[in-house]
Motif scaffolding. Structure first.
Motif, PDB file in Angstrom:
ATOM      1  N   UNK A 281       0.853  -1.189   0.000  1.00 32.60           N
ATOM      2  CA  UNK A 281       0.000   0.000   0.000  1.00 32.60           C
ATOM      3  C   UNK A 281       0.884   1.231   0.000  1.00 32.60           C
ATOM      4  N   UNK A 282       0.260   2.358  -0.329  1.00 30.96           N
ATOM      5  CA  UNK A 282       0.934   3.657  -0.297  1.00 30.96           C
ATOM      6  C   UNK A 282       0.107   4.579   0.586  1.00 30.96           C
ATOM      7  N   UNK A 283       0.785   5.293   1.474  1.00 30.45           N
ATOM      8  CA  UNK A 283       0.156   6.293   2.324  1.00 30.45           C
ATOM      9  C   UNK A 283       0.676   7.648   1.866  1.00 30.45           C
ATOM     10  N   UNK A 284      -0.226   8.527   1.458  1.00 33.31           N
ATOM     11  CA  UNK A 284       0.162   9.822   0.902  1.00 33.31           C
ATOM     12  C   UNK A 284      -0.380  10.930   1.801  1.00 33.31           C
ATOM     13  N   UNK A 285       0.527  11.799   2.252  1.00 32.74           N
ATOM     14  CA  UNK A 285       0.128  12.963   3.058  1.00 32.74           C
ATOM     15  C   UNK A 285       0.274  14.229   2.230  1.00 32.74           C
ATOM     16  N   UNK A 286      -0.614  15.176   2.485  1.00 35.63           N
ATOM     17  CA  UNK A 286      -0.495  16.483   1.856  1.00 35.63           C
ATOM     18  C   UNK A 286      -1.239  16.573   0.542  1.00 35.63           C
ATOM     19  N   UNK A 287      -1.084  17.720  -0.099  1.00 34.39           N
ATOM     20  CA  UNK A 287      -1.739  17.995  -1.379  1.00 34.39           C
ATOM     21  C   UNK A 287      -0.999  17.254  -2.478  1.00 34.39           C
ATOM     22  N   UNK A 288      -1.440  16.065  -2.804  1.00 37.17           N
ATOM     23  CA  UNK A 288      -0.713  15.226  -3.754  1.00 37.17           C
ATOM     24  C   UNK A 288      -1.654  14.567  -4.757  1.00 37.17           C
ATOM     25  N   UNK A 289      -2.628  15.315  -5.235  1.00 38.09           N
ATOM     26  CA  UNK A 289      -3.613  14.734  -6.143  1.00 38.09           C
ATOM     27  C   UNK A 289      -2.975  14.214  -7.431  1.00 38.09           C
ATOM     28  N   UNK A 290      -2.012  14.957  -7.952  1.00 33.74           N
ATOM     29  CA  UNK A 290      -1.332  14.520  -9.172  1.00 33.74           C
ATOM     30  C   UNK A 290      -0.571  13.222  -8.937  1.00 33.74           C
ATOM     31  N   UNK A 291       0.104  13.123  -7.802  1.00 34.14           N
ATOM     32  CA  UNK A 291       0.840  11.904  -7.467  1.00 34.14           C
ATOM     33  C   UNK A 291      -0.118  10.723  -7.315  1.00 34.14           C
ATOM     34  N   UNK A 292      -1.217  10.918  -6.616  1.00 39.96           N
ATOM     35  CA  UNK A 292      -2.192   9.841  -6.441  1.00 39.96           C
ATOM     36  C   UNK A 292      -2.694   9.367  -7.798  1.00 39.96           C
ATOM     37  N   UNK A 293      -3.018  10.296  -8.664  1.00 39.40           N
ATOM     38  CA  UNK A 293      -3.494   9.949 -10.011  1.00 39.40           C
ATOM     39  C   UNK A 293      -2.433   9.180 -10.793  1.00 39.40           C
ATOM     40  N   UNK A 294      -1.174   9.604 -10.683  1.00 34.70           N
ATOM     41  CA  UNK A 294      -0.077   8.933 -11.391  1.00 34.70           C
ATOM     42  C   UNK A 294       0.131   7.510 -10.851  1.00 34.70           C
ATOM     43  N   UNK A 295       0.110   7.368  -9.523  1.00 31.26           N
ATOM     44  CA  UNK A 295       0.273   6.040  -8.933  1.00 31.26           C
ATOM     45  C   UNK A 295      -0.866   5.125  -9.372  1.00 31.26           C
ATOM     46  N   UNK A 296      -2.086   5.630  -9.342  1.00 29.20           N
ATOM     47  CA  UNK A 296      -3.240   4.825  -9.755  1.00 29.20           C
ATOM     48  C   UNK A 296      -3.095   4.376 -11.199  1.00 29.20           C
ATOM     49  N   UNK A 297      -2.607   5.259 -12.059  1.00 24.19           N
ATOM     50  CA  UNK A 297      -2.426   4.908 -13.464  1.00 24.19           C
ATOM     51  C   UNK A 297      -1.363   3.847 -13.680  1.00 24.19           C
ATOM     52  N   UNK A 298      -0.271   3.923 -12.916  1.00 26.81           N
ATOM     53  CA  UNK A 298       0.834   2.971 -13.079  1.00 26.81           C
ATOM     54  C   UNK A 298       0.648   1.689 -12.280  1.00 26.81           C
ATOM     55  N   UNK A 299      -0.128   1.758 -11.194  1.00 21.60           N
ATOM     56  CA  UNK A 299      -0.330   0.602 -10.307  1.00 21.60           C
ATOM     57  C   UNK A 299      -1.821   0.518  -9.960  1.00 21.60           C
ATOM     58  N   UNK A 300      -2.646   0.083 -10.902  1.00 20.36           N
ATOM     59  CA  UNK A 300      -4.103   0.165 -10.719  1.00 20.36           C
ATOM     60  C   UNK A 300      -4.657  -0.627  -9.535  1.00 20.36           C
ATOM     61  N   UNK A 301      -3.977  -1.655  -9.089  1.00 20.50           N
ATOM     62  CA  UNK A 301      -4.504  -2.475  -7.999  1.00 20.50           C
ATOM     63  C   UNK A 301      -3.909  -2.130  -6.633  1.00 20.50           C
ATOM     64  N   UNK A 302      -2.950  -1.236  -6.587  1.00 21.54           N
ATOM     65  CA  UNK A 302      -2.256  -0.908  -5.340  1.00 21.54           C
ATOM     66  C   UNK A 302      -3.132  -0.013  -4.463  1.00 21.54           C
ATOM     67  N   UNK A 303      -3.390  -0.408  -3.216  1.00 24.09           N
ATOM     68  CA  UNK A 303      -4.155   0.465  -2.320  1.00 24.09           C
ATOM     69  C   UNK A 303      -3.391   1.759  -2.036  1.00 24.09           C
ATOM     70  N   UNK A 304      -4.107   2.874  -2.152  1.00 22.46           N
ATOM     71  CA  UNK A 304      -3.545   4.192  -1.871  1.00 22.46           C
ATOM     72  C   UNK A 304      -4.427   4.837  -0.807  1.00 22.46           C
ATOM     73  N   UNK A 305      -3.826   5.202   0.316  1.00 22.07           N
ATOM     74  CA  UNK A 305      -4.556   5.855   1.391  1.00 22.07           C
ATOM     75  C   UNK A 305      -4.037   7.278   1.497  1.00 22.07           C
ATOM     76  N   UNK A 306      -4.947   8.242   1.418  1.00 21.79           N
ATOM     77  CA  UNK A 306      -4.585   9.650   1.512  1.00 21.79           C
ATOM     78  C   UNK A 306      -4.874  10.153   2.922  1.00 21.79           C
ATOM     79  N   UNK A 307      -4.036  11.064   3.390  1.00 23.71           N
ATOM     80  CA  UNK A 307      -4.264  11.751   4.656  1.00 23.71           C
ATOM     81  C   UNK A 307      -4.641  13.181   4.307  1.00 23.71           C
TER      82      UNK A 307
END
Length: 128
Positions: free
Chosen positions: A48-74
């Protein structure tokens, strides 16, 4: 074996607090910048990936490259959490972090990924 979580957090002291609070259940790796996180994701297998802060672009990029990886935003506000989910986060938790809730969300997301067969190769191959 504990799940491996990539924590994208620019502040080392905030990462240290998370590591201290979650180390019994998770192996945390620090990604201080979006670039470092992207490089780590290409090199290592995370649960999984835990993302803190204003990182919408990063979240979108991770989702595109790793579609099944859980991403948790703070996110400090609900609207920011909802935006993170809209661009690809699996779930979000509010800041300041309530660590028992964060641990539960991480557990849930990792187990759900394992059950769907989309967890990391290391965990998919691990005995149940």
């Amino acid at each position: 074996m504990k799940p491996d979580i990539l924590v994208v957090e620019s502040d080392i002291s905030q990462f240290a607090v998370a590591d201290r609070r979650l180390h019994e259940r998770f192996n945390l790796l620090w990604g201080p910048t979006p670039e470092a996180a992207t490089a780590a994701l290409r090199k290592f297998d995370f649960d999984a990936v835990l993302v803190r802060g204003e990182a919408l672009e990063l979240i979108s990029r991770i989702r595109g490259e790793h579609p099944a990886l859980p991403i948790i935003a703070v996110a400090p506000w609900e609207v920011q959490g909802d935006r993170a989910v809209a661009v690809g986060a699996t779930e979000w938790v509010s800041a300041p972090i309530h660590f028992p809730r964060l641990a539960a969300v991480l557990d849930f997301c990792v187990v759900a990924a394992r059950r769907s067969g989309s967890g990391s190769a290391r965990l998919a191959a691990a005995p149940a």
